[in-house]
Design an enzyme around this catalytic site. Sequence first.
Site, mmCIF file in Angstrom:
data_model
loop_
_atom_site.group_PDB
_atom_site.id
_atom_site.type_symbol
_atom_site.label_atom_id
_atom_site.label_comp_id
_atom_site.label_asym_id
_atom_site.label_seq_id
_atom_site.Cartn_x
_atom_site.Cartn_y
_atom_site.Cartn_z
ATOM 1 N N GLU A 79 37.677 54.133 39.573
ATOM 2 C CA GLU A 79 36.914 55.264 40.299
ATOM 3 C C GLU A 79 36.304 54.397 41.721
ATOM 4 O O GLU A 79 36.554 53.351 42.017
ATOM 5 C CB GLU A 79 35.543 55.462 39.418
ATOM 6 C CG GLU A 79 36.011 56.243 38.157
ATOM 7 C CD GLU A 79 34.791 56.718 37.350
ATOM 8 O OE1 GLU A 79 33.682 56.320 37.955
ATOM 9 O OE2 GLU A 79 35.254 57.239 36.130
ATOM 10 N N GLU A 95 42.092 37.548 40.503
ATOM 11 C CA GLU A 95 40.848 37.058 40.142
ATOM 12 C C GLU A 95 40.290 37.252 38.736
ATOM 13 O O GLU A 95 39.862 36.611 37.967
ATOM 14 C CB GLU A 95 39.582 37.470 41.193
ATOM 15 C CG GLU A 95 39.859 36.481 42.511
ATOM 16 C CD GLU A 95 40.769 37.442 43.336
ATOM 17 O OE1 GLU A 95 41.642 38.477 42.953
ATOM 18 O OE2 GLU A 95 41.161 36.668 44.395
ATOM 19 N N ALA A 97 34.074 51.862 40.564
ATOM 20 C CA ALA A 97 34.491 51.119 39.212
ATOM 21 C C ALA A 97 36.144 50.864 39.431
ATOM 22 O O ALA A 97 36.812 51.610 39.047
ATOM 23 C CB ALA A 97 34.251 51.999 38.118
ATOM 24 N N GLU A 150 46.046 46.705 37.940
ATOM 25 C CA GLU A 150 45.751 46.418 36.609
ATOM 26 C C GLU A 150 45.404 45.162 36.518
ATOM 27 O O GLU A 150 45.591 44.287 35.672
ATOM 28 C CB GLU A 150 47.367 46.575 35.773
ATOM 29 C CG GLU A 150 47.709 48.130 35.763
ATOM 30 C CD GLU A 150 48.931 48.279 34.602
ATOM 31 O OE1 GLU A 150 48.729 47.610 33.479
ATOM 32 O OE2 GLU A 150 49.528 48.697 35.005
HETATM 33 C C1 LIG Z 1 49.022 51.305 43.834
HETATM 34 C C2 LIG Z 1 47.978 51.271 42.943
HETATM 35 C C3 LIG Z 1 48.142 51.860 41.884
HETATM 36 C C4 LIG Z 1 47.182 52.049 40.799
HETATM 37 N N1 LIG Z 1 47.384 52.630 39.700
HETATM 38 C C5 LIG Z 1 46.265 52.895 39.204
HETATM 39 C C6 LIG Z 1 46.253 53.456 37.662
HETATM 40 O O1 LIG Z 1 47.363 54.085 37.586
HETATM 41 N N2 LIG Z 1 45.280 53.780 37.174
HETATM 42 C C7 LIG Z 1 44.065 53.139 37.101
HETATM 43 O O2 LIG Z 1 42.917 53.509 36.611
HETATM 44 N N3 LIG Z 1 43.978 52.511 38.337
HETATM 45 C C8 LIG Z 1 44.829 52.066 39.226
HETATM 46 N N4 LIG Z 1 45.028 51.352 40.122
HETATM 47 C C9 LIG Z 1 43.857 50.930 40.657
HETATM 48 C C10 LIG Z 1 43.691 49.109 40.381
HETATM 49 O O3 LIG Z 1 43.759 49.017 38.929
HETATM 50 C C11 LIG Z 1 42.377 48.607 41.020
HETATM 51 O O4 LIG Z 1 42.651 48.731 42.573
HETATM 52 C C12 LIG Z 1 42.037 47.201 40.590
HETATM 53 O O5 LIG Z 1 41.964 46.845 39.387
HETATM 54 C C13 LIG Z 1 41.194 46.548 41.624
HETATM 55 O O6 LIG Z 1 39.874 47.481 41.792
HETATM 56 P P1 LIG Z 1 39.337 47.866 43.052
HETATM 57 O O7 LIG Z 1 40.539 48.175 44.076
HETATM 58 O O8 LIG Z 1 38.054 48.692 43.179
HETATM 59 O O9 LIG Z 1 38.832 46.249 43.902
HETATM 60 P P2 LIG Z 1 37.558 45.590 43.485
HETATM 61 O O10 LIG Z 1 37.211 45.614 42.050
HETATM 62 O O11 LIG Z 1 36.366 46.258 44.496
HETATM 63 O O12 LIG Z 1 37.659 44.170 43.999
HETATM 64 C C14 LIG Z 1 37.779 43.625 45.447
HETATM 65 C C15 LIG Z 1 37.946 42.141 45.161
HETATM 66 O O13 LIG Z 1 36.783 41.458 44.636
HETATM 67 C C16 LIG Z 1 37.481 40.843 43.533
HETATM 68 N N5 LIG Z 1 36.340 40.777 42.653
HETATM 69 C C17 LIG Z 1 35.912 41.841 41.662
HETATM 70 N N6 LIG Z 1 35.196 41.307 40.791
HETATM 71 C C18 LIG Z 1 35.257 39.900 40.868
HETATM 72 C C19 LIG Z 1 34.671 38.918 40.001
HETATM 73 N N7 LIG Z 1 33.633 39.302 38.930
HETATM 74 N N8 LIG Z 1 34.859 37.905 40.280
HETATM 75 C C20 LIG Z 1 35.706 37.337 41.290
HETATM 76 N N9 LIG Z 1 36.490 38.295 42.068
HETATM 77 C C21 LIG Z 1 36.078 39.678 41.830
HETATM 78 C C22 LIG Z 1 38.736 41.231 43.268
HETATM 79 O O14 LIG Z 1 39.662 40.413 42.827
HETATM 80 C C23 LIG Z 1 39.302 41.846 44.562
HETATM 81 O O15 LIG Z 1 39.849 40.621 45.307
HETATM 82 C C24 LIG Z 1 45.956 51.419 40.960
HETATM 83 C C25 LIG Z 1 45.815 50.742 42.419
HETATM 84 C C26 LIG Z 1 46.859 50.747 43.417
HETATM 85 C C27 LIG Z 1 46.663 49.959 44.514
#
Ligand SMILES: Cc1cc2nc3c(=O)[nH]c(=O)nc-3n(C[C@H](O)[C@H](O)[C@H](O)COP(=O)(O)OP(=O)(O)OC[C@H]3O[C@@H](n4cnc5c(N)ncnc54)[C@H](O)[C@@H]3O)c2cc1C
Lengths: 265, 377
Positions: free
Chosen positions: B127, B364, B130, B360
């Site tokens: 989300e 990190e 999230a 997925e």
């Molecule tokens: C092409 C694509 C397809 C996708 N397909 C799906 C899907 O089918 N279903 C689905 O549900 N999701 C999907 N996703 C979502 C994907 O799983 C998330 O983008 C990913 O898990 C990261 O979440 P975020 O983008 O909110 O990044 P954030 O969580 O905001 O992270 C930003 C940065 O902060 C770092 N970070 C965050 N928390 C911590 C911590 N505790 N310690 C250290 N570093 C941290 C991260 O590693 C990252 O570098 C998809 C994403 C893309 C780009």
Amino acid sequence: MKIAVLVKQVPDTATRIALAADGASIQTSGIKWVLNPYDEFAIEEALKLRDAHTGEVVLVSFGPDRVEETIRQGLAMGADRAIWVKEEPSGSAEMDYLGRAQVLVAALAQEAEWDLVLVGKQAVDDDAAQTGPLVAALLNWPQAMVVLGLEVDARARRLKVIRELEGATERVELPMPAVLGAQRGLNVPRYPTLPNIMKAKRKEVRQVALADLGLDAASLADDRRVVVEGYQLPPPRPEPKVLTGDPAEAAAELVQLLHREAQIL
Amino acid sequence: MNFDLTADQSLIRDTVKDFADQVVAPGASERDVTGEVPLDIMRQMGDLGFFGIPFPERWGGSGGDTVSYALAVEEIGRVDASLGLGFAAHVSLGCSPLYLYGTDAQRERFLVPAATGQYLAAFGLTEPGAGSDAGGTATRVEETAEGYRITGTKIFITNALHAGYIVATARQPEDQRISSYIVPAGTPGLSVRAEYQKLGMRSSETCEIHLDGVAVPRDLRLGEPGRGFRQFLEILDGGRISIGALSVGVAQASLDAALAYSQARRQFGRELAHFQAIQFKLADMAMEVELARTMVLKAAWLKDQRRDYAKEAAMAKLYASEAAMRASLEAVQIHGGYGYMRDYPVERYMRDAKLLVIGEGTSEIQRLVIARQLVPQ
Ligand SMILES: Cc1cc2nc3c(=O)[nH]c(=O)nc-3n(C[C@H](O)[C@H](O)[C@H](O)COP(=O)(O)OP(=O)(O)OC[C@H]3O[C@@H](n4cnc5c(N)ncnc54)[C@H](O)[C@@H]3O)c2cc1C
């Protein structure tokens, strides 16, 4: 319809072939083995006929242990079962095409009521194109090789076949049973579906020894008429010639070379 | 100890490899430019049973195992990572929840058509607020007389526009716990858009989903109420194996391209592959591809043995995705200026690889997952 497809395992055409020490055979270690590509057209045609007319498709193969993998591949395409005449590591290497055809015919003779025997028009290993005609001759059945099109009239038990000739096609009609040799273009072989791959291992592969067929490798080898005396690898390709310098001169030289060396002009 | 594939596993791999080379590879570069999702190819993959590999025949599957599935994802990913992502997301994220938590009626209605490729399936977890912290779901669910009503937004969801159903997580008000629901396509209040402009994975379908008071009947809750958090952790563990496998495919493609180019391109009168600096790059790439593949297959094997595999899956995903990133960067480097151009496929591999260290679970987060298994909390 009860259809036999004779299948052969051959080295993948991408394999780099090395000669064995005797110069009259190839090194078999490190080769990737595949189903002869022309046999895939034969299997596909058999499957289509079975699906249209009901019946069964039986693969028949003569070869050593490694052949089982190739048989399973044919079963995964959808063939119903297989007869595998096991070739022992020693002895049969000396057999010629006729000896091998006798083995296949003896395997076919174990069952009755074949309507058709399909083969690839040739195997890509020795390119002999002998198995189909020899099997037909031994069975005393009509045959058509290099088949591009097939129509079956099951009730009249007649076949209409389109054969490829040099730059032309030929239409022939023949009665069943018959031996047909599949050519590229006859159909598009299906990919095995994954459920069929998994089911293939539950299908029957009946192993038969040469002795079960009343044959033995040594006498078949003794009776051979064709002896392979030796193989020669093609000569390495010469270095390409690159013409440099003034474009007008290079073009003139190129024309000369095409004329004198390549003898195209 | 035995590192050989079984006869079934090699035949499945060879079949998928052949399909990948003949059917998938020819249009991959073009689709990367147009962003077209190859639905016709996905339909063929369904017909051939690719989507059903890890599921039993009873549920429309092929009756294979996780190892075969990983090999298949690698082979598709090697020629078209976007399609590999669609494949992996469909099976691991879309189909698996139904297989693992669905009732027989739910599996009959949704898993059978998805596993046989009649439609795609999607998993809506992420989300706007999230992502890595997927437990921070803000999507809400209320109980109604007929079932449930779900409201919220999901982003970056793969395959959702052509999905027959979306598995969506939502928070229940009474105890703030998360449950998951099967939301069939076309349910009123559900809207899906696929309008992201992406760096890579351009011909995979990435969607934004709005759930505006979507009514879901009682029999479409997936598993026990409040179990959604546990469920998605388990789904993601399995999904990591497939992203690891996809990464091996991209790394292998990068190595193949670099090997071919370095033996064809001549500078200073010699092939590039003659220079030791280039040879060392090739050696590192080959080593990392091999290590990544071995780790992915180990994690898959553990899952097939029904043993714990969460740590190994995280290691496989982390190592393989970072190996794919390095290999694709080096492949571009070895191609020099040509590698920067669209005429060669390596810049696509590089753009695609970047998703692998994000989706997925970012690198990190994988390190967090591994560390949690090492250090008692
Ligand atoms: C092409 C694509 C397809 C996708 N397909 C799906 C899907 O089918 N279903 C689905 O549900 N999701 C999907 N996703 C979502 C994907 O799983 C998330 O983008 C990913 O898990 C990261 O979440 P975020 O983008 O909110 O990044 P954030 O969580 O905001 O992270 C930003 C940065 O902060 C770092 N970070 C965050 N928390 C911590 C911590 N505790 N310690 C250290 N570093 C941290 C991260 O590693 C990252 O570098 C998809 C994403 C893309 C780009």
